[in-house]
Design a protein around this motif. Structure first.
Motif, PDB file in Angstrom:
ATOM      1  N   MET A 110      36.012  10.397  42.657  1.00 62.18           N
ATOM      2  CA  MET A 110      35.477  10.945  43.900  1.00 62.18           C
ATOM      3  C   MET A 110      36.429  11.978  44.495  1.00 62.18           C
ATOM      4  O   MET A 110      35.998  13.044  44.971  1.00 62.18           O
ATOM      5  N   THR A 111      37.716  11.684  44.465  1.00 62.04           N
ATOM      6  CA  THR A 111      38.705  12.613  45.012  1.00 62.04           C
ATOM      7  C   THR A 111      38.766  13.900  44.204  1.00 62.04           C
ATOM      8  O   THR A 111      38.822  15.006  44.757  1.00 62.04           O
ATOM      9  N   MET A 112      38.758  13.779  42.888  1.00 59.60           N
ATOM     10  CA  MET A 112      38.834  14.969  42.035  1.00 59.60           C
ATOM     11  C   MET A 112      37.588  15.831  42.170  1.00 59.60           C
ATOM     12  O   MET A 112      37.688  17.062  42.311  1.00 59.60           O
ATOM     13  N   ILE A 113      36.414  15.200  42.136  1.00 58.25           N
ATOM     14  CA  ILE A 113      35.166  15.971  42.238  1.00 58.25           C
ATOM     15  C   ILE A 113      35.032  16.597  43.620  1.00 58.25           C
ATOM     16  O   ILE A 113      34.649  17.773  43.755  1.00 58.25           O
ATOM     17  N   GLY A 114      35.335  15.822  44.664  1.00 58.37           N
ATOM     18  CA  GLY A 114      35.254  16.370  46.018  1.00 58.37           C
ATOM     19  C   GLY A 114      36.204  17.524  46.237  1.00 58.37           C
ATOM     20  O   GLY A 114      35.847  18.549  46.831  1.00 58.37           O
ATOM     21  N   THR A 197      43.876  17.604  46.665  1.00 61.69           N
ATOM     22  CA  THR A 197      43.250  18.003  45.406  1.00 61.69           C
ATOM     23  C   THR A 197      42.570  19.362  45.529  1.00 61.69           C
ATOM     24  O   THR A 197      42.499  20.107  44.549  1.00 61.69           O
ATOM     25  N   MET A 198      42.071  19.701  46.714  1.00 60.87           N
ATOM     26  CA  MET A 198      41.430  20.991  46.905  1.00 60.87           C
ATOM     27  C   MET A 198      42.417  22.124  46.670  1.00 60.87           C
ATOM     28  O   MET A 198      42.102  23.105  45.970  1.00 60.87           O
ATOM     29  N   ILE A 199      43.611  22.018  47.225  1.00 54.43           N
ATOM     30  CA  ILE A 199      44.569  23.119  47.132  1.00 54.43           C
ATOM     31  C   ILE A 199      45.058  23.298  45.697  1.00 54.43           C
ATOM     32  O   ILE A 199      45.304  24.416  45.235  1.00 54.43           O
ATOM     33  N   ILE A 200      45.173  22.192  44.942  1.00 61.57           N
ATOM     34  CA  ILE A 200      45.602  22.286  43.548  1.00 61.57           C
ATOM     35  C   ILE A 200      44.491  22.892  42.697  1.00 61.57           C
ATOM     36  O   ILE A 200      44.735  23.758  41.849  1.00 61.57           O
ATOM     37  N   SER A 201      43.258  22.450  42.924  1.00 64.28           N
ATOM     38  CA  SER A 201      42.132  23.028  42.184  1.00 64.28           C
ATOM     39  C   SER A 201      41.946  24.495  42.523  1.00 64.28           C
ATOM     40  O   SER A 201      41.607  25.308  41.652  1.00 64.28           O
ATOM     41  N   LEU A 202      42.173  24.853  43.782  1.00 63.64           N
ATOM     42  CA  LEU A 202      42.052  26.247  44.190  1.00 63.64           C
ATOM     43  C   LEU A 202      43.074  27.127  43.474  1.00 63.64           C
ATOM     44  O   LEU A 202      42.757  28.239  43.033  1.00 63.64           O
ATOM     45  N   ALA A 203      44.296  26.635  43.343  1.00 60.82           N
ATOM     46  CA  ALA A 203      45.312  27.390  42.604  1.00 60.82           C
ATOM     47  C   ALA A 203      44.902  27.568  41.143  1.00 60.82           C
ATOM     48  O   ALA A 203      45.106  28.641  40.553  1.00 60.82           O
ATOM     49  N   GLY A 204      44.313  26.522  40.547  1.00 56.59           N
ATOM     50  CA  GLY A 204      43.851  26.642  39.170  1.00 56.59           C
ATOM     51  C   GLY A 204      42.697  27.616  39.026  1.00 56.59           C
ATOM     52  O   GLY A 204      42.635  28.381  38.059  1.00 56.59           O
ATOM     53  N   LEU A 205      41.772  27.633  39.997  1.00 53.33           N
ATOM     54  CA  LEU A 205      40.648  28.564  39.942  1.00 53.33           C
ATOM     55  C   LEU A 205      41.117  30.011  40.052  1.00 53.33           C
ATOM     56  O   LEU A 205      40.586  30.901  39.371  1.00 53.33           O
ATOM     57  N   GLN A 206      42.097  30.250  40.884  1.00 51.66           N
ATOM     58  CA  GLN A 206      42.584  31.621  41.066  1.00 51.66           C
ATOM     59  C   GLN A 206      43.399  32.105  39.879  1.00 51.66           C
ATOM     60  O   GLN A 206      43.664  33.301  39.754  1.00 51.66           O
ATOM     61  N   ASP A 207      43.807  31.193  39.001  1.00 50.45           N
ATOM     62  CA  ASP A 207      44.561  31.577  37.814  1.00 50.45           C
ATOM     63  C   ASP A 207      43.646  31.933  36.648  1.00 50.45           C
ATOM     64  O   ASP A 207      44.112  32.421  35.621  1.00 50.45           O
ATOM     65  N   ILE A 208      42.345  31.692  36.788  1.00 48.53           N
ATOM     66  CA  ILE A 208      41.399  32.012  35.714  1.00 48.53           C
ATOM     67  C   ILE A 208      41.075  33.504  35.757  1.00 48.53           C
ATOM     68  O   ILE A 208      40.721  34.036  36.817  1.00 48.53           O
ATOM     69  N   PRO A 209      41.200  34.213  34.646  1.00 47.52           N
ATOM     70  CA  PRO A 209      40.920  35.660  34.650  1.00 47.52           C
ATOM     71  C   PRO A 209      39.479  35.950  35.062  1.00 47.52           C
ATOM     72  O   PRO A 209      38.535  35.346  34.548  1.00 47.52           O
ATOM     73  N   ARG A 210      39.305  36.889  35.970  1.00 50.48           N
ATOM     74  CA  ARG A 210      37.965  37.266  36.415  1.00 50.48           C
ATOM     75  C   ARG A 210      37.177  37.961  35.307  1.00 50.48           C
ATOM     76  O   ARG A 210      35.944  37.957  35.308  1.00 50.48           O
ATOM     77  N   GLU A 211      37.889  38.581  34.359  1.00 49.99           N
ATOM     78  CA  GLU A 211      37.195  39.310  33.301  1.00 49.99           C
ATOM     79  C   GLU A 211      36.309  38.387  32.473  1.00 49.99           C
ATOM     80  O   GLU A 211      35.219  38.788  32.028  1.00 49.99           O
ATOM     81  N   LEU A 212      36.748  37.136  32.286  1.00 47.86           N
ATOM     82  CA  LEU A 212      35.950  36.206  31.496  1.00 47.86           C
ATOM     83  C   LEU A 212      34.647  35.862  32.205  1.00 47.86           C
ATOM     84  O   LEU A 212      33.575  35.823  31.584  1.00 47.86           O
ATOM     85  N   GLN A 213      34.716  35.626  33.507  1.00 45.41           N
ATOM     86  CA  GLN A 213      33.501  35.303  34.254  1.00 45.41           C
ATOM     87  C   GLN A 213      32.567  36.503  34.349  1.00 45.41           C
ATOM     88  O   GLN A 213      31.343  36.357  34.259  1.00 45.41           O
ATOM     89  N   GLU A 214      33.134  37.707  34.514  1.00 46.26           N
ATOM     90  CA  GLU A 214      32.294  38.903  34.561  1.00 46.26           C
ATOM     91  C   GLU A 214      31.621  39.142  33.213  1.00 46.26           C
ATOM     92  O   GLU A 214      30.443  39.530  33.149  1.00 46.26           O
ATOM     93  N   ALA A 215      32.348  38.880  32.128  1.00 49.34           N
ATOM     94  CA  ALA A 215      31.760  39.054  30.797  1.00 49.34           C
ATOM     95  C   ALA A 215      30.622  38.054  30.566  1.00 49.34           C
ATOM     96  O   ALA A 215      29.602  38.395  29.956  1.00 49.34           O
TER      97      ALA A 215
END
Length: 331
Positions: A110-114, A197-215
């Motif tokens: 619950m904590t991780m998903i939330g 958990t939100m702040i850690i997940s947020l840091a991980g999301l911002q480390d994902i290259p945007r080029e992959l999602q745009e592709a």
């Protein structure tokens, strides 16, 4: 030029290199010594804290677990593995450990998903995004003691705000801190600090290259497909970290459980049955019953359980965690 003069001339560069190397060796050795000294100076506070606050207490608890020490009677002695045998055969130990494992299996996902859902929401280009991030993270800054006391006041049977709201709507008061409602209050107090958990997940999301999602969007992938096939695999190391630390923390949950007890060692005996989990049992054995040796054995059993669960998590996720290694870093 004679043969001897030729030999002397040919040996001159080698002698010069040996001389320069002999001069450079002490200089390199001094630099290495300074680096070592600086390393130990900077790590000394942590090393001293680890020895005094972690290694020594763990060693002392291990020694106590083989005795019947109670801090009162001078006639204590070594009992070997008797404390461990009693703990493993005690139904209270097994029941409290089972409740703790069930609480861990519920609270950690619950904590991780939330936290991940909140991180995805505040990672979007919204207006006042920084304000939302701050407000969602603020509850995580509150100390656990303050959180426990706050929830205890809110859900107090006689003068709590929760029963005040029910009374305003003409409903009967509820004993929130007793079975079966106490378990839900405990989960709410744990979910209150989703900002960690939100702040850690947020840091991980911002480390994902945007080029992959745009592709992926150019290729026609939906938002859910892009999240499932790109975001989650690249976020798997962060999720693994949260899972391991979450399990370790949940198995040692203590402070929220005191919501349903008096603020005294003897009050742990009045904790509702559903919330009488492992650390409450340890605390009661230490300070309510004075069984220091037996309680130390309980702690070392919990330590073994934590090690086993951590190893199991790493084994189960060995093929599901994707580490995005920069190829330039290998050169």
């Amino acid at each position: 030029m004679t043969v001897e003069e030729i030999r002397v001339a040919s040996d001159r560069p080698a002698r010069a290199r040996r001389a320069s190397g002999a001069a450079a060796a002490p200089r390199t050795s001094r630099m290495t010594t300074k680096r070592h000294r600086a390393f130990y100076m900077f790590t000394a506070p942590w090393l001293v804290g680890f020895v005094l606050l972690t290694a020594f207490p763990m060693g002392y608890a291990l020694w106590l677990s083989f005795t019947n020490f109670d801090a009162v009677s001078p006639h204590w002695h070594f009992v070997g593995l008797e404390n461990y045998r009693e703990a493993l055969s005690d139904p209270l130990t097994r029941q409290s450990l089972g409740r703790t494992l069930l609480f861990t299996l519920i609270s950690v996902p619950m904590t991780m998903i939330g936290g991940l859902i909140l991180a995805v929401l505040v990672n979007r280009p919204l207006r006042a995004r920084g304000l939302f991030r701050t407000l969602l993270y603020l509850p995580a800054v509150v100390p656990p003691v303050g959180t426990a006391l706050t929830f205890k006041l809110v859900f107090d049977t006689n003068a709590g705000a929760a029963n005040g709201v029910l009374d305003a709507f003409g409903m009967n008061a509820v004993t929130w801190l007793a079975d079966p409602y106490a378990r839900y209050v405990i989960l709410m107090s744990v979910l209150w600090a989703l900002g960690n958990t939100m702040i850690i997940s947020l840091a991980g999301l911002q480390d994902i290259p945007r080029e992959l999602q745009e592709a992926s969007r150019i290729d026609g992938a939906s938002a859910w497909r892009s999240f499932r096939s790109i975001t989650l695999p690249l976020l798997s190391p962060v999720l693994l970290f949260q899972g391991v630390t979450g399990v370790i923390g949940a198995l040692q949950t203590f402070m929220p459980l005191l919501l349903a007890a008096d603020s005294s060692p003897a009050g742990t005996t009045s904790v509702p049955q559903d919330n009488y989990m492992y650390m409450i049992n340890v605390f009661a054995q230490y300070f309510a019953y004075g069984r220091f040796g037996y309680a130390s054995a309980l702690l070392w059993i919990l330590f073994a359980v934590i090690i086993a669960f951590t190893a199991l998590i790493f084994k189960a996720t060995s093929g599901a965690v994707f580490y995005n290694v920069d190829p330039e870093a290998k050169k």
